[in-house]
Design a protein around this motif. Structure first.
Motif, PDB file in Angstrom:
ATOM      1  N   MET A   1      51.193  27.536  72.128  1.00 59.40           N
ATOM      2  CA  MET A   1      52.278  27.919  71.241  1.00 59.40           C
ATOM      3  C   MET A   1      52.049  29.338  70.742  1.00 59.40           C
ATOM      4  O   MET A   1      50.914  29.788  70.626  1.00 59.40           O
ATOM      5  N   THR A   2      53.139  30.001  70.402  1.00 63.33           N
ATOM      6  CA  THR A   2      53.033  31.332  69.838  1.00 63.33           C
ATOM      7  C   THR A   2      52.608  31.238  68.374  1.00 63.33           C
ATOM      8  O   THR A   2      52.725  30.182  67.754  1.00 63.33           O
ATOM      9  N   SER A   3      52.141  32.345  67.859  1.00 61.14           N
ATOM     10  CA  SER A   3      51.707  32.396  66.466  1.00 61.14           C
ATOM     11  C   SER A   3      52.889  32.170  65.522  1.00 61.14           C
ATOM     12  O   SER A   3      53.997  32.654  65.766  1.00 61.14           O
ATOM     13  N   ASN A   4      52.630  31.459  64.420  1.00 57.74           N
ATOM     14  CA  ASN A   4      53.682  31.262  63.424  1.00 57.74           C
ATOM     15  C   ASN A   4      53.708  32.397  62.402  1.00 57.74           C
ATOM     16  O   ASN A   4      54.599  32.476  61.560  1.00 57.74           O
ATOM     17  N   ARG A   5      52.731  33.294  62.466  1.00 61.42           N
ATOM     18  CA  ARG A   5      52.611  34.376  61.487  1.00 61.42           C
ATOM     19  C   ARG A   5      53.871  35.241  61.377  1.00 61.42           C
ATOM     20  O   ARG A   5      54.320  35.493  60.264  1.00 61.42           O
ATOM     21  N   PRO A   6      54.478  35.720  62.482  1.00 58.15           N
ATOM     22  CA  PRO A   6      55.670  36.568  62.308  1.00 58.15           C
ATOM     23  C   PRO A   6      56.828  35.819  61.653  1.00 58.15           C
ATOM     24  O   PRO A   6      57.596  36.403  60.873  1.00 58.15           O
ATOM     25  N   TYR A   7      56.951  34.540  61.923  1.00 54.77           N
ATOM     26  CA  TYR A   7      58.032  33.740  61.335  1.00 54.77           C
ATOM     27  C   TYR A   7      57.788  33.541  59.836  1.00 54.77           C
ATOM     28  O   TYR A   7      58.719  33.634  59.031  1.00 54.77           O
ATOM     29  N   LEU A   8      56.538  33.277  59.480  1.00 53.46           N
ATOM     30  CA  LEU A   8      56.196  33.124  58.070  1.00 53.46           C
ATOM     31  C   LEU A   8      56.368  34.445  57.319  1.00 53.46           C
ATOM     32  O   LEU A   8      56.852  34.463  56.183  1.00 53.46           O
ATOM     33  N   LEU A   9      55.994  35.556  57.953  1.00 55.44           N
ATOM     34  CA  LEU A   9      56.163  36.864  57.315  1.00 55.44           C
ATOM     35  C   LEU A   9      57.632  37.141  57.000  1.00 55.44           C
ATOM     36  O   LEU A   9      57.961  37.591  55.897  1.00 55.44           O
ATOM     37  N   ARG A  10      58.515  36.863  57.954  1.00 55.56           N
ATOM     38  CA  ARG A  10      59.954  37.094  57.721  1.00 55.56           C
ATOM     39  C   ARG A  10      60.471  36.187  56.612  1.00 55.56           C
ATOM     40  O   ARG A  10      61.242  36.618  55.745  1.00 55.56           O
ATOM     41  N   ALA A  11      60.041  34.932  56.616  1.00 54.55           N
ATOM     42  CA  ALA A  11      60.507  33.986  55.598  1.00 54.55           C
ATOM     43  C   ALA A  11      60.014  34.381  54.206  1.00 54.55           C
ATOM     44  O   ALA A  11      60.788  34.379  53.238  1.00 54.55           O
ATOM     45  N   ILE A  12      58.744  34.727  54.090  1.00 54.42           N
ATOM     46  CA  ILE A  12      58.185  35.118  52.795  1.00 54.42           C
ATOM     47  C   ILE A  12      58.828  36.421  52.319  1.00 54.42           C
ATOM     48  O   ILE A  12      59.156  36.570  51.132  1.00 54.42           O
ATOM     49  N   TYR A  89      52.982  39.353  49.532  1.00 54.58           N
ATOM     50  CA  TYR A  89      53.117  38.772  48.203  1.00 54.58           C
ATOM     51  C   TYR A  89      54.044  39.618  47.342  1.00 54.58           C
ATOM     52  O   TYR A  89      54.305  40.787  47.638  1.00 54.58           O
ATOM     53  N   ALA A  90      54.522  39.020  46.256  1.00 54.74           N
ATOM     54  CA  ALA A  90      55.349  39.737  45.290  1.00 54.74           C
ATOM     55  C   ALA A  90      54.434  40.508  44.347  1.00 54.74           C
ATOM     56  O   ALA A  90      53.520  39.940  43.747  1.00 54.74           O
ATOM     57  N   GLN A  91      54.694  41.790  44.216  1.00 57.58           N
ATOM     58  CA  GLN A  91      53.866  42.650  43.366  1.00 57.58           C
ATOM     59  C   GLN A  91      53.893  42.195  41.915  1.00 57.58           C
ATOM     60  O   GLN A  91      52.892  42.247  41.223  1.00 57.58           O
ATOM     61  N   GLU A  92      55.020  41.705  41.451  1.00 54.46           N
ATOM     62  CA  GLU A  92      55.192  41.370  40.045  1.00 54.46           C
ATOM     63  C   GLU A  92      54.406  40.134  39.594  1.00 54.46           C
ATOM     64  O   GLU A  92      53.961  40.071  38.447  1.00 54.46           O
ATOM     65  N   ASN A  93      54.268  39.147  40.478  1.00 53.64           N
ATOM     66  CA  ASN A  93      53.613  37.908  40.044  1.00 53.64           C
ATOM     67  C   ASN A  93      52.549  37.390  41.017  1.00 53.64           C
ATOM     68  O   ASN A  93      51.945  36.350  40.775  1.00 53.64           O
ATOM     69  N   GLY A  94      52.329  38.069  42.125  1.00 55.70           N
ATOM     70  CA  GLY A  94      51.286  37.684  43.071  1.00 55.70           C
ATOM     71  C   GLY A  94      51.629  36.506  43.956  1.00 55.70           C
ATOM     72  O   GLY A  94      50.819  36.099  44.781  1.00 55.70           O
ATOM     73  N   GLN A  95      52.828  35.937  43.818  1.00 50.15           N
ATOM     74  CA  GLN A  95      53.184  34.795  44.654  1.00 50.15           C
ATOM     75  C   GLN A  95      53.491  35.263  46.073  1.00 50.15           C
ATOM     76  O   GLN A  95      54.145  36.285  46.265  1.00 50.15           O
ATOM     77  N   GLY A  96      53.013  34.511  47.030  1.00 49.00           N
ATOM     78  CA  GLY A  96      53.219  34.859  48.432  1.00 49.00           C
ATOM     79  C   GLY A  96      52.294  34.053  49.306  1.00 49.00           C
ATOM     80  O   GLY A  96      52.017  32.889  49.011  1.00 49.00           O
ATOM     81  N   MET A  97      51.771  34.688  50.348  1.00 46.40           N
ATOM     82  CA  MET A  97      50.932  33.962  51.292  1.00 46.40           C
ATOM     83  C   MET A  97      49.850  34.870  51.842  1.00 46.40           C
ATOM     84  O   MET A  97      50.116  36.018  52.202  1.00 46.40           O
ATOM     85  N   MET A  98      48.632  34.327  51.903  1.00 44.02           N
ATOM     86  CA  MET A  98      47.521  35.004  52.567  1.00 44.02           C
ATOM     87  C   MET A  98      47.415  34.423  53.978  1.00 44.02           C
ATOM     88  O   MET A  98      47.773  33.275  54.217  1.00 44.02           O
ATOM     89  N   PHE A  99      46.914  35.238  54.895  1.00 43.65           N
ATOM     90  CA  PHE A  99      46.771  34.820  56.283  1.00 43.65           C
ATOM     91  C   PHE A  99      45.331  35.003  56.720  1.00 43.65           C
ATOM     92  O   PHE A  99      44.685  35.983  56.334  1.00 43.65           O
ATOM     93  N   PRO A 100      44.824  34.085  57.536  1.00 43.64           N
ATOM     94  CA  PRO A 100      43.454  34.243  58.026  1.00 43.64           C
ATOM     95  C   PRO A 100      43.377  35.418  59.003  1.00 43.64           C
ATOM     96  O   PRO A 100      44.361  35.745  59.663  1.00 43.64           O
ATOM     97  N   ALA A 101      42.214  36.051  59.057  1.00 42.30           N
ATOM     98  CA  ALA A 101      42.015  37.130  60.027  1.00 42.30           C
ATOM     99  C   ALA A 101      42.109  36.528  61.422  1.00 42.30           C
ATOM    100  O   ALA A 101      41.594  35.447  61.679  1.00 42.30           O
ATOM    101  N   GLU A 102      42.805  37.221  62.304  1.00 40.14           N
ATOM    102  CA  GLU A 102      42.932  36.766  63.691  1.00 40.14           C
ATOM    103  C   GLU A 102      42.104  37.664  64.586  1.00 40.14           C
ATOM    104  O   GLU A 102      41.903  38.834  64.291  1.00 40.14           O
TER     105      GLU A 102
END
Length: 140
Positions: A1-12, A89-102
């Motif tokens: 399967m392809t990486s889900n990272r680009p899809y998650l980045l667009r959604a976030i 992540y959102a600069q104002e409140n830090g909400q978002g997503m971290m990703f593991p190093a690939e």
């Protein structure tokens, strides 16, 4: 399967923007293919403001993120391989997503991309304080 990272980045990115917050992206500047001005790299990483008012021609692709941005009044073409993104992540409140190093796949940047910039210069005393990643949390 392809990486889900680009899809998650667009959604976030959309989620942060839809909530009128400022999307910031943390990038591993040492990753092969990262193209940013050397003077913005701190401790091997760079934090980029992706707000619509801060960038032009933003393309959140499946393999590359590219856009135009100004640093110290000078326009630069920025290119980031998707695997180099460590967090969004959102600069104002830090909400978002971290990703593991690939692992780097050795892929080359798009054919119209010039070579990566030279190694970054050491930071100077006038640099802004470091940002801690501890304020980030996973969005479920």
């Amino acid at each position: 399967m392809t990486s889900n990272r680009p899809y998650l980045l667009r959604a976030i990115y959309d989620w942060i923007s839809d909530n009128n917050l400022t999307p910031y992206m943390l990038v591993d500047a040492g990753h092969n293919g990262v193209r940013v001005p050397p003077h913005v790299i701190k401790n091997g990483q760079v934090v980029l403001n992706l707000a619509m008012r801060a960038v032009a021609n933003l393309d959140l692709g499946n393999e590359w993120i590219s856009f135009q941005a100004r640093f110290s009044g000078v326009s630069h073409s920025i290119q980031i391989p998707v695997p180099a993104v460590l967090a969004l992540y959102a600069q104002e409140n830090g909400q978002g997503m971290m990703f593991p190093a690939e692992e780097e796949d050795g892929g080359d940047p798009p054919s119209d991309t010039p070579p990566s910039p030279p190694a970054p210069e050491p930071p100077t005393d006038g640099d802004k304080p470091k940002r801690s990643g501890s304020h980030l949390r996973v969005v479920k």
